[in-house]
Motif scaffolding. Structure first.
Motif, PDB file in Angstrom:
ATOM      1  N   SER A  19     -12.780  74.852 -84.224  1.00  0.00           N
ATOM      2  CA  SER A  19     -12.905  74.945 -85.672  1.00  0.00           C
ATOM      3  C   SER A  19     -11.813  74.154 -86.394  1.00  0.00           C
ATOM      4  O   SER A  19     -11.640  72.970 -86.119  1.00  0.00           O
ATOM      5  CB  SER A  19     -12.904  76.412 -86.063  1.00  0.00           C
ATOM      6  OG  SER A  19     -13.566  76.562 -87.264  1.00  0.00           O
ATOM      7  N   ARG A  20     -10.993  74.769 -87.265  1.00  0.00           N
ATOM      8  CA  ARG A  20      -9.942  73.986 -87.939  1.00  0.00           C
ATOM      9  C   ARG A  20      -9.004  73.372 -86.889  1.00  0.00           C
ATOM     10  O   ARG A  20      -8.421  72.323 -87.092  1.00  0.00           O
ATOM     11  CB  ARG A  20      -9.171  74.857 -88.933  1.00  0.00           C
ATOM     12  CG  ARG A  20      -8.332  75.931 -88.333  1.00  0.00           C
ATOM     13  CD  ARG A  20      -7.933  77.000 -89.344  1.00  0.00           C
ATOM     14  NE  ARG A  20      -9.099  77.751 -89.788  1.00  0.00           N
ATOM     15  CZ  ARG A  20      -9.076  78.696 -90.717  1.00  0.00           C
ATOM     16  NH1 ARG A  20      -7.952  79.005 -91.316  1.00  0.00           N
ATOM     17  NH2 ARG A  20     -10.178  79.338 -91.065  1.00  0.00           N
ATOM     18  N   LYS A  66     -10.609  70.221 -85.593  1.00  0.00           N
ATOM     19  CA  LYS A  66     -10.294  69.082 -86.465  1.00  0.00           C
ATOM     20  C   LYS A  66      -8.923  68.557 -86.027  1.00  0.00           C
ATOM     21  O   LYS A  66      -8.685  67.348 -85.901  1.00  0.00           O
ATOM     22  CB  LYS A  66     -10.224  69.518 -87.941  1.00  0.00           C
ATOM     23  CG  LYS A  66     -11.404  70.361 -88.471  1.00  0.00           C
ATOM     24  CD  LYS A  66     -11.269  70.655 -89.969  1.00  0.00           C
ATOM     25  CE  LYS A  66     -11.916  71.947 -90.485  1.00  0.00           C
ATOM     26  NZ  LYS A  66     -13.316  72.127 -90.400  1.00  0.00           N
ATOM     27  N   GLU A  69     -20.731  73.015 -94.996  1.00  0.00           N
ATOM     28  CA  GLU A  69     -19.499  72.855 -95.774  1.00  0.00           C
ATOM     29  C   GLU A  69     -19.363  71.423 -96.296  1.00  0.00           C
ATOM     30  O   GLU A  69     -19.745  70.463 -95.618  1.00  0.00           O
ATOM     31  CB  GLU A  69     -18.296  73.197 -94.878  1.00  0.00           C
ATOM     32  CG  GLU A  69     -16.983  73.266 -95.634  1.00  0.00           C
ATOM     33  CD  GLU A  69     -15.858  73.845 -94.779  1.00  0.00           C
ATOM     34  OE1 GLU A  69     -15.875  73.662 -93.549  1.00  0.00           O
ATOM     35  OE2 GLU A  69     -14.961  74.487 -95.366  1.00  0.00           O
ATOM     36  N   LEU A 118     -13.693  72.201 -98.723  1.00  0.00           N
ATOM     37  CA  LEU A 118     -12.413  72.125 -97.990  1.00  0.00           C
ATOM     38  C   LEU A 118     -11.255  72.002 -98.964  1.00  0.00           C
ATOM     39  O   LEU A 118     -10.250  72.721 -98.859  1.00  0.00           O
ATOM     40  CB  LEU A 118     -12.397  70.902 -97.061  1.00  0.00           C
ATOM     41  CG  LEU A 118     -13.212  70.950 -95.775  1.00  0.00           C
ATOM     42  CD1 LEU A 118     -13.163  69.595 -95.085  1.00  0.00           C
ATOM     43  CD2 LEU A 118     -12.698  72.037 -94.833  1.00  0.00           C
ATOM     44  N   PHE A 142      -9.057  75.251 -98.901  1.00  0.00           N
ATOM     45  CA  PHE A 142      -7.917  75.003 -97.992  1.00  0.00           C
ATOM     46  C   PHE A 142      -7.132  73.785 -98.487  1.00  0.00           C
ATOM     47  O   PHE A 142      -7.054  72.763 -97.797  1.00  0.00           O
ATOM     48  CB  PHE A 142      -8.417  74.762 -96.551  1.00  0.00           C
ATOM     49  CG  PHE A 142      -9.350  75.833 -96.053  1.00  0.00           C
ATOM     50  CD1 PHE A 142      -8.848  77.042 -95.581  1.00  0.00           C
ATOM     51  CD2 PHE A 142     -10.731  75.654 -96.077  1.00  0.00           C
ATOM     52  CE1 PHE A 142      -9.703  78.041 -95.124  1.00  0.00           C
ATOM     53  CE2 PHE A 142     -11.596  76.643 -95.628  1.00  0.00           C
ATOM     54  CZ  PHE A 142     -11.084  77.844 -95.149  1.00  0.00           C
ATOM     55  N   TRP A 155      -4.721  71.821 -96.099  1.00  0.00           N
ATOM     56  CA  TRP A 155      -5.069  71.226 -94.804  1.00  0.00           C
ATOM     57  C   TRP A 155      -4.949  69.712 -94.776  1.00  0.00           C
ATOM     58  O   TRP A 155      -4.532  69.116 -93.783  1.00  0.00           O
ATOM     59  CB  TRP A 155      -6.501  71.603 -94.410  1.00  0.00           C
ATOM     60  CG  TRP A 155      -6.650  72.986 -93.853  1.00  0.00           C
ATOM     61  CD1 TRP A 155      -5.657  73.912 -93.646  1.00  0.00           C
ATOM     62  CD2 TRP A 155      -7.864  73.598 -93.431  1.00  0.00           C
ATOM     63  NE1 TRP A 155      -6.194  75.065 -93.135  1.00  0.00           N
ATOM     64  CE2 TRP A 155      -7.545  74.902 -92.981  1.00  0.00           C
ATOM     65  CE3 TRP A 155      -9.206  73.186 -93.397  1.00  0.00           C
ATOM     66  CZ2 TRP A 155      -8.509  75.781 -92.495  1.00  0.00           C
ATOM     67  CZ3 TRP A 155     -10.156  74.060 -92.910  1.00  0.00           C
ATOM     68  CH2 TRP A 155      -9.816  75.352 -92.463  1.00  0.00           C
ATOM     69  N   TRP A 163     -22.807  76.163 -91.021  1.00  0.00           N
ATOM     70  CA  TRP A 163     -21.694  75.770 -91.905  1.00  0.00           C
ATOM     71  C   TRP A 163     -20.993  74.514 -91.362  1.00  0.00           C
ATOM     72  O   TRP A 163     -20.505  73.685 -92.119  1.00  0.00           O
ATOM     73  CB  TRP A 163     -20.727  76.957 -91.981  1.00  0.00           C
ATOM     74  CG  TRP A 163     -19.569  76.867 -92.921  1.00  0.00           C
ATOM     75  CD1 TRP A 163     -18.254  76.989 -92.598  1.00  0.00           C
ATOM     76  CD2 TRP A 163     -19.595  76.689 -94.358  1.00  0.00           C
ATOM     77  NE1 TRP A 163     -17.464  76.893 -93.717  1.00  0.00           N
ATOM     78  CE2 TRP A 163     -18.261  76.703 -94.818  1.00  0.00           C
ATOM     79  CE3 TRP A 163     -20.617  76.508 -95.295  1.00  0.00           C
ATOM     80  CZ2 TRP A 163     -17.914  76.551 -96.159  1.00  0.00           C
ATOM     81  CZ3 TRP A 163     -20.272  76.359 -96.635  1.00  0.00           C
ATOM     82  CH2 TRP A 163     -18.942  76.382 -97.054  1.00  0.00           C
ATOM     83  N   HIS A 195     -20.383  80.681 -84.347  1.00  0.00           N
ATOM     84  CA  HIS A 195     -19.160  79.887 -84.440  1.00  0.00           C
ATOM     85  C   HIS A 195     -18.068  80.551 -83.606  1.00  0.00           C
ATOM     86  O   HIS A 195     -17.540  81.595 -83.984  1.00  0.00           O
ATOM     87  CB  HIS A 195     -18.770  79.849 -85.923  1.00  0.00           C
ATOM     88  CG  HIS A 195     -17.571  79.035 -86.236  1.00  0.00           C
ATOM     89  ND1 HIS A 195     -17.561  77.665 -86.159  1.00  0.00           N
ATOM     90  CD2 HIS A 195     -16.321  79.393 -86.648  1.00  0.00           C
ATOM     91  CE1 HIS A 195     -16.376  77.219 -86.522  1.00  0.00           C
ATOM     92  NE2 HIS A 195     -15.600  78.249 -86.812  1.00  0.00           N
TER      93      HIS A 195
HETATM   94  C1  GCU Z   1     -13.756  78.075 -92.357  1.00  0.00           C
HETATM   95  C2  GCU Z   1     -13.734  76.633 -92.829  1.00  0.00           C
HETATM   96  C3  GCU Z   1     -14.032  75.659 -91.700  1.00  0.00           C
HETATM   97  C4  GCU Z   1     -13.144  75.951 -90.519  1.00  0.00           C
HETATM   98  C5  GCU Z   1     -13.254  77.401 -90.127  1.00  0.00           C
HETATM   99  C6  GCU Z   1     -12.342  77.854 -89.008  1.00  0.00           C
HETATM  100  O1  GCU Z   1     -15.061  78.442 -92.041  1.00  0.00           O
HETATM  101  O2  GCU Z   1     -14.648  76.521 -93.878  1.00  0.00           O
HETATM  102  O3  GCU Z   1     -13.830  74.327 -92.130  1.00  0.00           O
HETATM  103  O4  GCU Z   1     -13.453  75.093 -89.450  1.00  0.00           O
HETATM  104  O5  GCU Z   1     -12.919  78.207 -91.251  1.00  0.00           O
HETATM  105  O6  GCU Z   1     -11.307  77.267 -88.769  1.00  0.00           O
HETATM  106  O7  GCU Z   1     -12.668  78.864 -88.386  1.00  0.00           O
END
Ligand code: GCU
Length: 401
Positions: free
Chosen positions: A239-240, A243, A277, A282, A286, A289, A330, A381
């Motif tokens: 997830s984040r 990234k 999203e 974002l 956030f 970020w 998402w 997720h």
């Molecule tokens: C939220 C956010 C996502 C991210 C996620 C996570 O859902 O919108 O961009 O990836 O959190 O880190 O779990």
């Protein structure tokens, strides 16, 4: 003769200039990332795309190098029922309140071992039920009801035994030990060492870039520890933090592989599809970020110099893996797949197979025999043992040849 050489240099200069002008499009299409040659990729396109993500998306890290101190705070040779060595090392920098606590499970081996390195969400003590793991002072506070109620809360995301049995070390650090995950005006975490007085400039690092910086500092430590095969270290994140894994591999080529699990918008997913999203979400939810320049692209995806297949391509020619989950709309699973597909062209330049599938693979039918891996898992997720099994298989192909 002098004059002739002078003329020749002008002609060469003009030729170089015009060939650059041809080779450097203003914008890259959202489609297969077709590049003339390997040389053009390395000399022209990669630097240009890298600079875009550096200054417009994630933000520059400071150039100043800090000298860390490493302190081994615990070591257990009989961890995981005797299968591994557990080590905890504190990485400390002057000016930072608390150290980065690094937790490692390293399989017993005659030879240095390959590793998966990744940040965890809520603390090292959540990744395992082992009661000996140090709880970071930055980690969420204990509940008032009992002792350590959160220990082991994330074990399903960190199947340590399975990874160690496959011959890989696991190295993890809590995100809040690098930079806290809230909009604190960049006063805490690693930002406090470099930016104590000022907010970062518009092209300077947000928290994802700070986390990537932290992963590089963990890599610095790994390079000093003989138990690791430092040429075979994969950076992984969900997830984040997925990234973050992509950006860490883009900025630091010591990571020999990148794994982005459900990284979604701002990670592997294509922004221009406007599915799930959005960049706007974002930047609103956030704001810490990304770098401030990224605000320009809220509802203006068409202005991106390149979409996020460019970020995936920055890992080339090292192997990269992108994964999605069916219920994770998402994060736009199809946008994640297409991004990996479009980026695959760059591996082709190196004679390496990218994704084979022309369209989105069905759930549990991974396309991960080449240098770009992809799978869609049934479910929500998350990062699960199924996902890890694919990453281990992928790492076996590339790290154990
Ligand atoms: C939220 C956010 C996502 C991210 C996620 C996570 O859902 O919108 O961009 O990836 O959190 O880190 O779990």
């Amino acid at each position: 003769m002098k004059q002739f050489l002078y003329l020749l240099s002008i002609v060469a200069g003009v030729a170089l200039f015009s060939s650059n002008a041809v080779a450097q499009p203003q914008k890259y299409e959202v489609g297969p990332l077709k590049v003339e040659s390997r040389k053009a990729w390395e000399k022209v396109h990669r630097p240009k795309i890298y600079n875009f993500f550096l200054t417009e998306v994630f933000g520059r890290q400071p150039e100043q190098k800090l000298k860390p101190t490493y302190q081994t705070i615990a070591i257990d040779d009989k961890a995981l029922g005797g299968k591994a060595i557990r080590k905890e090392v504190a990485i400390q920098f002057e000016g930072m309140d608390e150290p980065m606590l690094v937790l490692m499970y390293i399989p017993h081996s005659q030879k240095p071992v390959p590793a998966f390195v990744g940040i965890n969400f809520k603390g090292n003590h959540q990744t395992t039920t082992d009661p000996a793991i140090t709880i970071s002072k930055n980690a969420p506070k204990k509940s008032e009801l009992g002792t350590d109620p959160e220990r082991g809360a994330a074990v399903s995301r960190w199947p340590m035994e399975m990874i160690v049995e496959a011959g890989y070390a696991v190295v993890t650090v809590y995100r809040g030990d690098i930079d806290p995950d809230f909009d604190d005006g960049f006063k805490n975490g690693v930002h406090q060492i470099f930016n104590s007085q000022n907010k970062p400039k518009a092209d300077e690092w947000g928290t994802i870039s700070a986390w990537a910086w932290g992963l590089s500092r963990v890599m610095d430590y790994i390079e000093t520890d003989k138990l690791f095969d430092k040429k075979h270290v994969a950076v992984i994140g969900h997830s984040r933090l997925g990234k973050t894994a992509l950006w860490a591999a883009a900025t630091d080529n010591r990571f020999a592989m990148a794994i982005s699990n459900d990284s979604g918008e701002g990670g592997a997913a294509l922004s221009s599809r406007r599915h799930g999203e959005l960049i706007r979400d974002l930047n609103k939810n956030f704001p810490h970020w990304f770098c401030d320049n990224y605000n320009k692209y809220s509802d203006r995806e068409q202005d991106l110099m390149i979409d996020h297949h460019g970020l995936v391509a920055l890992v080339a020619p090292r192997p990269v893996y992108v994964a999605s989950a069916t219920l994770d709309d998402w994060a736009d699973p199809e946008g994640e797949f297409l991004s990996a597909k479009y980026a695959s062209e760059v591996w082709t330049l190196y004679g390496k197979q990218g994704l084979k599938s022309e369209s989105m693979p069905k759930p549990e039918q991974p396309d991960n025999d080449g240098w770009v891996g992809y799978h869609l898992r049934t479910g929500k997720h998350d990062i699960t043992a199924y996902d890890w099994a694919q990453y281990i298989k992928f790492a076996d192909q590339h790290f154990r040849k």
